[in-house]
Design a protein around this motif. Structure first.
Motif, short mmCIF file in Angstrom:
data_model
loop_
_atom_site.label_atom_id
_atom_site.label_comp_id
_atom_site.label_asym_id
_atom_site.label_seq_id
_atom_site.Cartn_x
_atom_site.Cartn_y
_atom_site.Cartn_z
N ARG A 84 40.87 35.48 46.28
CA ARG A 84 40.99 36.89 45.90
C ARG A 84 40.32 37.14 44.56
N LEU A 99 36.71 37.53 45.08
CA LEU A 99 36.34 38.88 45.50
C LEU A 99 36.42 39.85 44.32
N ARG A 143 37.28 47.87 44.20
CA ARG A 143 37.21 46.45 44.56
C ARG A 143 38.45 45.69 44.09
N GLY A 183 41.40 46.63 46.32
CA GLY A 183 41.22 46.05 47.65
C GLY A 183 41.37 44.54 47.66
N ALA A 184 40.87 43.88 46.62
CA ALA A 184 40.92 42.41 46.57
C ALA A 184 42.35 41.88 46.58
N THR A 201 38.85 41.13 55.38
CA THR A 201 38.56 42.57 55.40
C THR A 201 37.76 42.97 54.16
N MET A 202 38.18 42.45 53.01
CA MET A 202 37.51 42.83 51.77
C MET A 202 36.09 42.29 51.67
N GLY A 253 34.01 45.30 50.76
CA GLY A 253 33.43 45.32 49.43
C GLY A 253 31.99 45.80 49.47
#
Length: 233
Positions: free
Chosen positions: A85, A88, A168, A171-172, A179-180, A184
């Protein structure tokens, strides 16, 4: 030639989006690597591309240098953490630092995004290049308005990148990693579209019209045998 130049200008964006995304799924699905390993290896390509462009161009580019430093540091930190994570979220760190750099450049009076915008407006035309120099040097009656729009262009992109950074990060840490990975890229493309539309209407369009008017005034001044300095409309 103009079409090829346009493709070349967009090529870095395509590589930054398509190559990391495609390589992630290749490493993860085809080679069976872990999510962390797939994210790590897919991050190497953008870093190598940035270094290669700096070596080839052999010149200082503020924006490219900023991207290079942030990419390398965030990649090293992500390897140390071992957290997919964070891998990301580090992309948001790239966007945020670049955004802050762009906004700082406006505050310093040297808008960073001008280097990317100028080729689209000047298009290698000598008359437009001369008109551009008059506009940015302050000798034209349009200079103040032109410089204001030049700054606005960078401000728009700075704010758009900050918004993309926030999306971002959220979402991360709230969405599934898989999914991210693709979402992203959607965030990035969406931010680019918004940036082009807003900056185009707010800055590029007016600057293009001022540049055309400056070219016309310069031609008129030269035809009259006087220096190419714009006069008030």
């Amino acid at each position: 030639m103009t079409k090829n130049t346009g493709i070349q200008n967009f090529r870095p964006l395509l590589l930054d989006v398509a190559v990391p995304l495609g390589s992630y799924y290749l490493f993860k699905d085809a080679f069976g690597m872990s999510t962390f390993a797939s994210l790590a290896w897919s991050s190497v390509v953008p870093a190598v591309r940035t270094v290669g462009s700096l070596v080839r161009e052999r010149k200082t580019n503020a924006l490219a240098g900023l991207i290079l430093v942030v990419n390398v540091v965030s990649l090293l930190l992500s390897f140390v953490s071992g957290d997919p994570r964070l891998m990301l979220a580090k992309d948001s760190g790239v966007s945020s630092v670049i955004a802050l750099g762009i906004l700082a450049s406006v505050w310093l009076g040297k808008p960073m995004m001008t280097a990317g915008m100028k080729p689209f407006l000047v298009k290698g035309d000598a008359a437009k290049e001369a008109a551009w120099q008059r506009l940015v040097s302050g000798v034209s009656v349009r200079s103040a308005a032109f410089r204001s729009k030049e700054k606005a262009f960078s401000v728009v992109w700075g704010l758009v990148l900050l918004a993309e950074c926030s999306a971002r990060v959220v979402g991360a840490y709230t969405l599934p990693v898989d999914t991210m990975v693709w979402l992203g890229s959607v965030f990035l493309v969406g931010a680019m579209v918004i940036g082009f539309v807003v900056s185009g209407g707010l800055a590029v369009g007016p600057m293009e019209r001022m540049l055309a008017a400056e070219v016309a005034d310069g031609a008129a001044q030269q035809a009259a045998g006087r220096p190419a300095v714009a006069v008030a409309a």
